[in-house]
Every structure is written in structure tokens, then in C-alpha cells.
Scaffold this motif. Structure first.
Motif, PDB file in Angstrom:
ATOM      1  N   ALA A 123       0.828  -1.188   0.000  1.00 28.41           N
ATOM      2  CA  ALA A 123       0.000   0.000   0.000  1.00 28.41           C
ATOM      3  C   ALA A 123       0.863   1.238   0.000  1.00 28.41           C
ATOM      4  N   GLY A 124       0.513   2.168  -0.917  1.00 26.14           N
ATOM      5  CA  GLY A 124       1.234   3.424  -0.993  1.00 26.14           C
ATOM      6  C   GLY A 124       2.498   3.359  -1.807  1.00 26.14           C
ATOM      7  N   ALA A 125       2.845   2.157  -2.347  1.00 25.35           N
ATOM      8  CA  ALA A 125       4.082   2.057  -3.117  1.00 25.35           C
ATOM      9  C   ALA A 125       3.958   2.831  -4.401  1.00 25.35           C
ATOM     10  N   ALA A 126       4.976   3.584  -4.740  1.00 29.93           N
ATOM     11  CA  ALA A 126       4.926   4.389  -5.957  1.00 29.93           C
ATOM     12  C   ALA A 126       5.378   3.601  -7.157  1.00 29.93           C
ATOM     13  N   SER A 127       6.171   2.563  -6.967  1.00 27.41           N
ATOM     14  CA  SER A 127       6.633   1.762  -8.088  1.00 27.41           C
ATOM     15  C   SER A 127       6.951   0.372  -7.579  1.00 27.41           C
ATOM     16  N   PHE A 128       7.001  -0.557  -8.503  1.00 26.37           N
ATOM     17  CA  PHE A 128       7.296  -1.939  -8.161  1.00 26.37           C
ATOM     18  C   PHE A 128       8.803  -2.121  -8.075  1.00 26.37           C
ATOM     19  N   THR A 129       9.276  -2.713  -6.997  1.00 29.85           N
ATOM     20  CA  THR A 129      10.706  -2.891  -6.781  1.00 29.85           C
ATOM     21  C   THR A 129      11.017  -4.349  -6.516  1.00 29.85           C
ATOM     22  N   THR A 130      12.303  -4.702  -6.604  1.00 32.81           N
ATOM     23  CA  THR A 130      12.728  -6.064  -6.304  1.00 32.81           C
ATOM     24  C   THR A 130      12.412  -6.418  -4.863  1.00 32.81           C
TER      25      THR A 130
ATOM     26  N   GLN B  64       0.752  -0.315 -13.121  1.00 31.88           N
ATOM     27  CA  GLN B  64      -0.193   0.329 -14.022  1.00 31.88           C
ATOM     28  C   GLN B  64      -1.484  -0.475 -14.107  1.00 31.88           C
ATOM     29  N   ILE B  65      -2.490   0.192 -14.666  1.00 34.95           N
ATOM     30  CA  ILE B  65      -3.753  -0.442 -15.023  1.00 34.95           C
ATOM     31  C   ILE B  65      -3.842  -0.418 -16.542  1.00 34.95           C
ATOM     32  N   VAL B  66      -4.194  -1.551 -17.135  1.00 38.00           N
ATOM     33  CA  VAL B  66      -4.356  -1.626 -18.588  1.00 38.00           C
ATOM     34  C   VAL B  66      -5.729  -2.210 -18.893  1.00 38.00           C
TER      35      VAL B  66
ATOM     36  N   ASP C 299      -0.863   4.792 -15.505  1.00 36.74           N
ATOM     37  CA  ASP C 299       0.358   4.460 -14.774  1.00 36.74           C
ATOM     38  C   ASP C 299       0.274   4.874 -13.313  1.00 36.74           C
ATOM     39  N   ASN C 300       1.034   4.167 -12.495  1.00 38.26           N
ATOM     40  CA  ASN C 300       1.213   4.561 -11.098  1.00 38.26           C
ATOM     41  C   ASN C 300       2.187   5.742 -11.049  1.00 38.26           C
ATOM     42  N   LEU C 301       1.650   6.918 -10.778  1.00 34.06           N
ATOM     43  CA  LEU C 301       2.458   8.141 -10.702  1.00 34.06           C
ATOM     44  C   LEU C 301       2.353   8.770  -9.316  1.00 34.06           C
ATOM     45  N   GLU C 302       2.341   7.922  -8.295  1.00 35.72           N
ATOM     46  CA  GLU C 302       2.223   8.452  -6.933  1.00 35.72           C
ATOM     47  C   GLU C 302       3.388   9.359  -6.574  1.00 35.72           C
ATOM     48  N   LYS C 303       4.561   9.129  -7.164  1.00 38.97           N
ATOM     49  CA  LYS C 303       5.694  10.019  -6.889  1.00 38.97           C
ATOM     50  C   LYS C 303       5.406  11.450  -7.331  1.00 38.97           C
ATOM     51  N   ARG C 304       4.470  11.611  -8.238  1.00 38.15           N
ATOM     52  CA  ARG C 304       4.105  12.943  -8.717  1.00 38.15           C
ATOM     53  C   ARG C 304       2.796  13.422  -8.103  1.00 38.15           C
TER      54      ARG C 304
ATOM     55  N   TRP D  86       2.027 -11.488 -14.455  1.00 38.35           N
ATOM     56  CA  TRP D  86       1.264 -10.246 -14.600  1.00 38.35           C
ATOM     57  C   TRP D  86       1.582  -9.248 -13.494  1.00 38.35           C
ATOM     58  N   PHE D  87       2.051  -9.736 -12.330  1.00 39.99           N
ATOM     59  CA  PHE D  87       2.247  -8.837 -11.188  1.00 39.99           C
ATOM     60  C   PHE D  87       3.336  -7.802 -11.462  1.00 39.99           C
ATOM     61  N   GLY D  88       4.344  -8.197 -12.212  1.00 40.65           N
ATOM     62  CA  GLY D  88       5.422  -7.277 -12.552  1.00 40.65           C
ATOM     63  C   GLY D  88       5.360  -6.767 -13.975  1.00 40.65           C
ATOM     64  N   GLU D  89       4.255  -7.055 -14.656  1.00 41.19           N
ATOM     65  CA  GLU D  89       4.160  -6.730 -16.083  1.00 41.19           C
ATOM     66  C   GLU D  89       4.023  -5.234 -16.328  1.00 41.19           C
ATOM     67  N   GLU D  90       4.685  -4.762 -17.368  1.00 42.92           N
ATOM     68  CA  GLU D  90       4.490  -3.416 -17.886  1.00 42.92           C
ATOM     69  C   GLU D  90       4.358  -3.497 -19.400  1.00 42.92           C
ATOM     70  N   MET D  91       3.701  -2.530 -19.995  1.00 44.46           N
ATOM     71  CA  MET D  91       3.421  -2.589 -21.413  1.00 44.46           C
ATOM     72  C   MET D  91       4.712  -2.593 -22.228  1.00 44.46           C
ATOM     73  N   ASP D  92       4.800  -3.542 -23.162  1.00 39.64           N
ATOM     74  CA  ASP D  92       5.979  -3.633 -24.010  1.00 39.64           C
ATOM     75  C   ASP D  92       5.774  -2.821 -25.292  1.00 39.64           C
ATOM     76  N   ALA D  93       6.760  -2.871 -26.176  1.00 36.61           N
ATOM     77  CA  ALA D  93       6.711  -2.056 -27.396  1.00 36.61           C
ATOM     78  C   ALA D  93       5.549  -2.443 -28.293  1.00 36.61           C
TER      79      ALA D  93
END
Length: 292
Positions: free
Chosen positions: A2-9, A159-161, A173-178, A248-255
Motif C-alpha cells: 500500500a502506498g508504493a509508488a513503483s514496483f521494486t525487487t 499500471q492499469i491496462v 500508470d502509477n504516478l504516486e511520486k508525482r 502479470w504482477f510485474g508486467e508493464e506494457m511492451d513495445a
């Protein structure tokens, strides 16, 4: 998480190793097992074919709806839907994830009906802590009432897709840092409903529901949830550690996904709140600077 701004290792290791963390469980759906009919008596909502098909209907007295028995915190949720055919003006078929309470988190697909021969408008939105006003609308490249198509929500810490038949149509996108709120701490259920909204749904309410065409019927099949499922009795959920289906938990949109998204936006987007500065006299929301 909760409250995480980005996914980390570090976050990933916590999820995989903690015995009480939210973790993923794939579930091939059955409507008898996975859903409750929540409104629409006298058979307006029906589960058929041993739980493999569900139908909602709307007439002048009432619409109908259902919700998932499970609650989720992140997941990839798929539903096959066939929308109301013919003159569906004034009707709304909503399919969404939502938390409970007055300041809800919510991720929406809403299908706004139209006159025969005119396209459905697919209305999308995302709410965090009760704040929405993030509408994007699309027409589709097929008739969504002619056959079943798959509508998907990928919701993870990054993110949500929103996708249609595997084609991404929107990303948030998760832009909580902003300083942008992101739904990453509240449990959500899957909901769907078919209801009358002719005061606004079709051409801003200019076209009303033709009740001589009732009952209006929408059909559902092929529900699938690869998701973090909350078990209330245990006060936690248990994950299958390290399973490949957790990707899917770590997935981000590819090219490739980004190119498909751009194709949809160019050819099928009909409204974007980020290009409507009249609604935001003090400046567009900060997430609009990403271009999506």
C-alpha cells in the motif's frame, strides 16, 4: 505494498516470501461458484449451462446485476461479454472492479447503448479514494453485440491496462511520486450491471430508451481471474510462490502493446479528458503529461 509508488525487487521478494502477503491464484471461472446475483428479481439475472453462461436483462421495471464472491488486490481479470443487440439506446452495461465505501477505488468499462446501426460507446474511468473524472471513450472495431469478445483489466502495482480481445485500449500508470492517487491498497470485487440511464447515456440523453424493445439482454461467459484473492477467514491470502502465472504482477506494457495502444487511440478514441482543458481551468491533471 500500500502506498508504493513503483514496483521494486524488494517488494517482489516480500510478496513471494511472506506467508500472509497477497498472492496470485488463477481461477477458471464458473458463475455459480464465483458470483452472486445482487439485484433484478423475477429472473432478470440468470445463470445457465452449469454455471458457464450468465445473462442480465433490463425492462421498464428493473435492471439486474451481479458481483464476485471473491475480493482482489491486484490481478488480471477477463470477462467475455456479448452486449445488448439492436436498439440499445439509453441502456448501460457496466463491467468494473470496485471497492466498498464512500471513497471507492474503481476501474470501469461502461458500454453506452445506441440506436440500431450506430456504434456502442465504450466509456472507461478510474477512481481513487472516490476521485474520478478520468474519462476516456472509444468506439470499437467490431460489433460488440454480434458475438462474445474478451474485456480485460490488468491491475498491478505499476499500471492499469484496459484491453479488448488482447488489444490494449488504455493505460493508467502509477504516478504516486508525482502526487497522483493510485488504487493499490483497497480490496475490489468484480461487478456488472445492466440498467437504464437514458438521461445521459446516448447522445447526452437526447435519445431515450425504447421500451417496446425490452427486455434488453447482455450475456457473459469465460470469466477468468489470475489474481491476488483475499481470504477473510484467515485475514490474509496465500500465494503460489514463484509460479510463472504470477508474471502479470510485474508486467508493464511492451513495445508491441504500446503500438497497439497508439493504433486504438488514433482510430477509435472519441473522448479523452486529457484533451479537454475546459474541464480543468487550473490545468490538466498531472498524469495527462504522459500522453495517455
Amino acid at each position: 505494498m500500500a502506498g508504493a509508488a513503483s514496483f521494486t525487487t524488494t517488494t517482489l521478494l516480500f510478496v513471494l516470501l511472506s506467508q500472509t502477503a497477497f498472492t496470485a491464484a488463477a481461477s477458471i471461472g464458473n458463475f455459480l461458484r464465483d458470483f452472486d446475483i445482487t439485484w433484478g428479481n423475477n429472473g432478470r439475472a440468470k445463470i445457465m449451462n452449469d454455471g458457464n453462461l450468465l445473462q442480465l436483462s433490463l425492462d421498464q421495471k428493473s435492471g439486474s446485476g451481479f458481483q464476485s464472491k471473491n475480493q482482489y488486490l491486484f490481478g488480471k481479470i477477463d470477462m467475455k461479454m456479448k452486449l445488448v443487440p439492436g436498439n440499445s439506446a439509453g441502456t448501460v452495461t457496466a463491467y468494473y472492479l470496485s471497492s466498498q465505501g464512500p471513497e471507492q477505488d474503481e476501474i470501469d468499462f461502461e458500454f453506452l447503448g445506441n440506436l440500431s446501426g450506430q456504434p456502442y460507446t465504450l466509456h472507461t474511468n478510474v477512481f481513487t479514494r472516490g476521485k474520478g473524472n478520468r474519462e476516456q471513450q472509444f468506439h470499437l472495431w467490431f460489433d460488440p453485440a454480434a458475438d462474445f469478445h474478451t474485456y480485460s483489466i490488468l491491475w498491478n502495482p505499476q499500471q492499469i491496462v484496459w484491453s479488448v480481445d488482447g488489444v490494449p485500449i488504455r493505460v493508467f500508470d502509477n504516478l504516486e511520486k508525482r502526487g497522483v492517487l493510485y488504487p493499490n491498497s483497497r480490496l475490489m470485487r468484480v461487478y456488472s450491471s445492466l440498467w437504464n440511464a437514458d438521461e445521459w447515456a446516448t447522445r447526452g440523453g437526447l435519445v431515450k430508451t425504447d421500451w417496446s424493445k425490452a427486455p434488453f439482454v447482455a450475456s457473459y461467459s469465460g470469466f477468468n481471474a489470475d489474481a491476488c484473492v483475499w481470504h477473510p477467514a484467515a485475514g490474509s491470502s496465500t500465494c503460489a510462490n514463484g509460479r510463472s502465472s504470477n508474471g502479470w504482477f510485474g508486467e508493464e506494457m511492451d513495445a508491441t502493446g504500446l503500438q497497439r495502444l497508439k493504433w486504438v487511440r488514433k482510430n477509435y478514441m472519441v473522448y479523452n479528458y486529457c484533451t479537454d482543458p475546459k474541464r480543468f481551468p487550473h490545468g490538466l491533471p498531472p498524469e495527462c503529461s504522459t500522453g495517455f
